[in-house]
Write a protein that holds these residues in place. Structure first.
Motif, PDB file in Angstrom:
ATOM      1  N   ARG A  11       4.411  10.181 -25.121  1.00 56.30           N
ATOM      2  CA  ARG A  11       5.561  10.426 -24.334  1.00 56.30           C
ATOM      3  C   ARG A  11       5.642  11.848 -24.051  1.00 56.30           C
ATOM      4  NH1 ARG A  11       9.383   7.915 -27.411  1.00 56.30           N
ATOM      5  NH2 ARG A  11       9.458   9.731 -28.850  1.00 56.30           N
ATOM      6  N   ASP A  12       5.409  12.723 -25.272  1.00 59.79           N
ATOM      7  CA  ASP A  12       5.397  14.352 -24.966  1.00 59.79           C
ATOM      8  C   ASP A  12       4.516  14.813 -23.771  1.00 59.79           C
ATOM      9  OD1 ASP A  12       7.639  14.275 -26.858  1.00 59.79           O
ATOM     10  OD2 ASP A  12       6.468  15.452 -28.167  1.00 59.79           O
ATOM     11  N   VAL A  13       3.537  14.311 -23.907  1.00 59.46           N
ATOM     12  CA  VAL A  13       2.407  14.708 -22.771  1.00 59.46           C
ATOM     13  C   VAL A  13       2.970  14.461 -21.288  1.00 59.46           C
ATOM     14  CG1 VAL A  13       0.217  14.615 -21.952  1.00 59.46           C
ATOM     15  CG2 VAL A  13       0.410  14.783 -24.247  1.00 59.46           C
ATOM     16  N   ARG A  14       3.549  13.146 -21.203  1.00 55.72           N
ATOM     17  CA  ARG A  14       3.745  12.810 -20.048  1.00 55.72           C
ATOM     18  C   ARG A  14       5.135  13.348 -19.707  1.00 55.72           C
ATOM     19  NH1 ARG A  14       4.606   7.157 -21.277  1.00 55.72           N
ATOM     20  NH2 ARG A  14       2.960   6.789 -22.882  1.00 55.72           N
ATOM     21  N   ARG A  15       5.786  13.843 -20.584  1.00 54.87           N
ATOM     22  CA  ARG A  15       7.262  14.608 -20.070  1.00 54.87           C
ATOM     23  C   ARG A  15       6.751  16.220 -19.766  1.00 54.87           C
ATOM     24  NH1 ARG A  15      10.622  14.857 -24.887  1.00 54.87           N
ATOM     25  NH2 ARG A  15      10.838  12.772 -24.761  1.00 54.87           N
ATOM     26  N   ARG A  74       0.885  -1.218  -0.022  1.00 54.78           N
ATOM     27  CA  ARG A  74      -0.070   0.197   0.073  1.00 54.78           C
ATOM     28  C   ARG A  74       0.843   1.142   0.077  1.00 54.78           C
ATOM     29  NH1 ARG A  74      -2.805  -1.586   4.407  1.00 54.78           N
ATOM     30  NH2 ARG A  74      -3.844  -3.466   3.697  1.00 54.78           N
ATOM     31  N   GLN A  75       1.981   1.155   0.702  1.00 55.79           N
ATOM     32  CA  GLN A  75       2.718   2.354   0.645  1.00 55.79           C
ATOM     33  C   GLN A  75       3.419   2.687  -0.568  1.00 55.79           C
ATOM     34  OE1 GLN A  75       5.471   1.550   3.794  1.00 55.79           O
ATOM     35  NE2 GLN A  75       4.056   2.237   5.449  1.00 55.79           N
ATOM     36  N   GLU A  76       3.758   1.514  -1.411  1.00 59.36           N
ATOM     37  CA  GLU A  76       4.462   1.812  -2.792  1.00 59.36           C
ATOM     38  C   GLU A  76       3.373   2.178  -3.813  1.00 59.36           C
ATOM     39  OE1 GLU A  76       6.434  -1.738  -3.588  1.00 59.36           O
ATOM     40  OE2 GLU A  76       7.746  -1.718  -1.561  1.00 59.36           O
ATOM     41  N   GLY A  77       2.196   2.261  -3.414  1.00 60.64           N
ATOM     42  CA  GLY A  77       1.163   2.666  -4.327  1.00 60.64           C
ATOM     43  C   GLY A  77       0.734   1.879  -5.209  1.00 60.64           C
ATOM     44  N   TRP A  78       0.930   0.147  -4.713  1.00 63.40           N
ATOM     45  CA  TRP A  78       0.075  -0.681  -5.760  1.00 63.40           C
ATOM     46  C   TRP A  78      -1.380  -0.668  -5.873  1.00 63.40           C
ATOM     47  CZ3 TRP A  78       3.099  -3.603  -8.964  1.00 63.40           C
ATOM     48  CH2 TRP A  78       4.311  -3.800  -8.760  1.00 63.40           C
ATOM     49  N   ASP A  79      -1.792  -0.130  -4.793  1.00 68.06           N
ATOM     50  CA  ASP A  79      -3.521  -0.173  -4.769  1.00 68.06           C
ATOM     51  C   ASP A  79      -3.863   1.048  -5.540  1.00 68.06           C
ATOM     52  OD1 ASP A  79      -2.483   1.184  -2.618  1.00 68.06           O
ATOM     53  OD2 ASP A  79      -4.087   0.483  -1.259  1.00 68.06           O
ATOM     54  N   ALA A  80      -3.000   2.050  -5.571  1.00 69.53           N
ATOM     55  CA  ALA A  80      -3.497   3.484  -6.334  1.00 69.53           C
ATOM     56  C   ALA A  80      -4.065   3.079  -7.445  1.00 69.53           C
ATOM     57  CB  ALA A  80      -2.319   4.212  -6.121  1.00 69.53           C
ATOM     58  N   PRO A  81      -5.149   3.871  -7.865  1.00 68.77           N
ATOM     59  CA  PRO A  81      -5.791   3.964  -9.177  1.00 68.77           C
ATOM     60  C   PRO A  81      -4.829   4.429 -10.359  1.00 68.77           C
ATOM     61  CG  PRO A  81      -6.677   5.599  -8.165  1.00 68.77           C
ATOM     62  CD  PRO A  81      -5.835   4.805  -7.007  1.00 68.77           C
ATOM     63  N   ALA A  82      -4.643   3.494 -11.454  1.00 66.12           N
ATOM     64  CA  ALA A  82      -3.702   3.978 -12.693  1.00 66.12           C
ATOM     65  C   ALA A  82      -3.948   5.451 -13.167  1.00 66.12           C
ATOM     66  CB  ALA A  82      -3.600   2.991 -13.713  1.00 66.12           C
ATOM     67  N   PRO A  83      -2.931   6.218 -13.299  1.00 64.79           N
ATOM     68  CA  PRO A  83      -3.289   7.579 -14.008  1.00 64.79           C
ATOM     69  C   PRO A  83      -4.062   7.270 -15.450  1.00 64.79           C
ATOM     70  CG  PRO A  83      -0.826   6.991 -13.923  1.00 64.79           C
ATOM     71  CD  PRO A  83      -1.559   5.970 -13.342  1.00 64.79           C
ATOM     72  N   ARG A  84      -4.875   8.115 -15.798  1.00 62.06           N
ATOM     73  CA  ARG A  84      -5.633   8.268 -17.089  1.00 62.06           C
ATOM     74  C   ARG A  84      -4.619   8.743 -17.860  1.00 62.06           C
ATOM     75  NH1 ARG A  84     -11.350   8.097 -17.646  1.00 62.06           N
ATOM     76  NH2 ARG A  84     -10.653   9.008 -19.710  1.00 62.06           N
ATOM     77  N   PRO A  85      -4.575   7.963 -19.426  1.00 60.46           N
ATOM     78  CA  PRO A  85      -3.593   8.330 -20.168  1.00 60.46           C
ATOM     79  C   PRO A  85      -3.869   9.630 -20.707  1.00 60.46           C
ATOM     80  CG  PRO A  85      -5.387   6.811 -20.756  1.00 60.46           C
ATOM     81  CD  PRO A  85      -5.377   6.682 -19.596  1.00 60.46           C
ATOM     82  N   ARG A  86      -2.759  10.307 -21.019  1.00 56.18           N
ATOM     83  CA  ARG A  86      -2.683  11.643 -21.658  1.00 56.18           C
ATOM     84  C   ARG A  86      -2.424  11.770 -23.249  1.00 56.18           C
ATOM     85  NH1 ARG A  86      -2.408  16.279 -18.167  1.00 56.18           N
ATOM     86  NH2 ARG A  86      -3.002  17.498 -19.943  1.00 56.18           N
ATOM     87  N   ILE A  87      -2.958  12.269 -24.018  1.00 56.07           N
ATOM     88  CA  ILE A  87      -2.532  12.024 -25.466  1.00 56.07           C
ATOM     89  C   ILE A  87      -2.478  13.292 -26.087  1.00 56.07           C
ATOM     90  CG2 ILE A  87      -2.786  10.988 -27.569  1.00 56.07           C
ATOM     91  CD1 ILE A  87      -4.233   8.780 -25.965  1.00 56.07           C
ATOM     92  N   ASP A  88      -1.335  13.722 -26.725  1.00 53.64           N
ATOM     93  CA  ASP A  88      -1.543  14.840 -27.792  1.00 53.64           C
ATOM     94  C   ASP A  88      -2.108  14.447 -28.921  1.00 53.64           C
ATOM     95  OD1 ASP A  88      -0.903  17.163 -29.187  1.00 53.64           O
ATOM     96  OD2 ASP A  88       1.213  17.406 -28.363  1.00 53.64           O
TER      97      ASP A  88
END
Length: 165
Positions: free
Chosen positions: A156-160, A10-24
């Motif tokens: 990749r550019d959006v994440r960066r 839980r501390q490492e974030g395994w149970d956190a929801p995955a971030p929504r993808p962002r696309i340019d």
């Protein structure tokens, strides 16, 4: 204790929801439109090379000239439509598939293989079927590499950008 559910995970974030993808999307679709132009031009160049250099009456009779007949236009338009369809598929996969570029590569590769094999099932003379298969293969390879590259850059550019702001 319930299997893997402990405080460390839980501390490492395994149970956190995955971030929504962002696309340019603008970058993805401008790459897709450019790919459509390239694919149509590959089709045209392929017909010109087959007719002029190899003297194969592909895409019309020999009397139709260097460009051939209306089937050349159909081939160019279908190549452009295939590139736009691949771009749409890339966008859809980037929104929710676990490894979108891997799936995109497989799908485009398999569709390209189908397009390259179909001319041999058409009953055309072997030189025409071979010419059409090679043109389809080159178009598919171009679409695969260019759309996959555009999709990689668009995600990749959006994440960066998000990481720096």
């Amino acid at each position: 204790m319930h299997g893997y559910e402990d405080e460390t995970i839980r501390q490492e974030g395994w149970d956190a929801p995955a971030p929504r993808p962002r696309i340019d999307a603008a970058r993805l679709w401008s790459g897709g439109v450019a790919t459509a132009v390239v694919a149509a031009l590959i089709a045209l160049v392929g017909v010109l090379v087959v007719r002029a250099v190899f003297q194969v009456a592909f895409s019309g009779s020999r009397e139709a000239g260097a460009v051939g007949d209306s089937s050349t236009v159909v081939l160019c338009v279908l190549a452009a439509v295939a590139a736009l369809a691949a771009t749409g598929l890339a966008h859809l996969l980037l929104l929710g598939a676990p490894r979108p570029l891997a799936y995109l590569g497989w799908i485009i590769g398999l569709v390209t293989t189908i397009a390259a094999v179909l001319p041999f099932l058409s009953g055309r003379p072997l030189p025409e079927a071979l010419a059409q298969a090679i043109i389809h293969l080159v178009i598919g390879m171009a679409i695969g590499s260019l759309v996959t590259g555009a999709a990689a850059v668009a995600s990749r550019d959006v994440r960066r950008f998000d990481a720096t702001h």
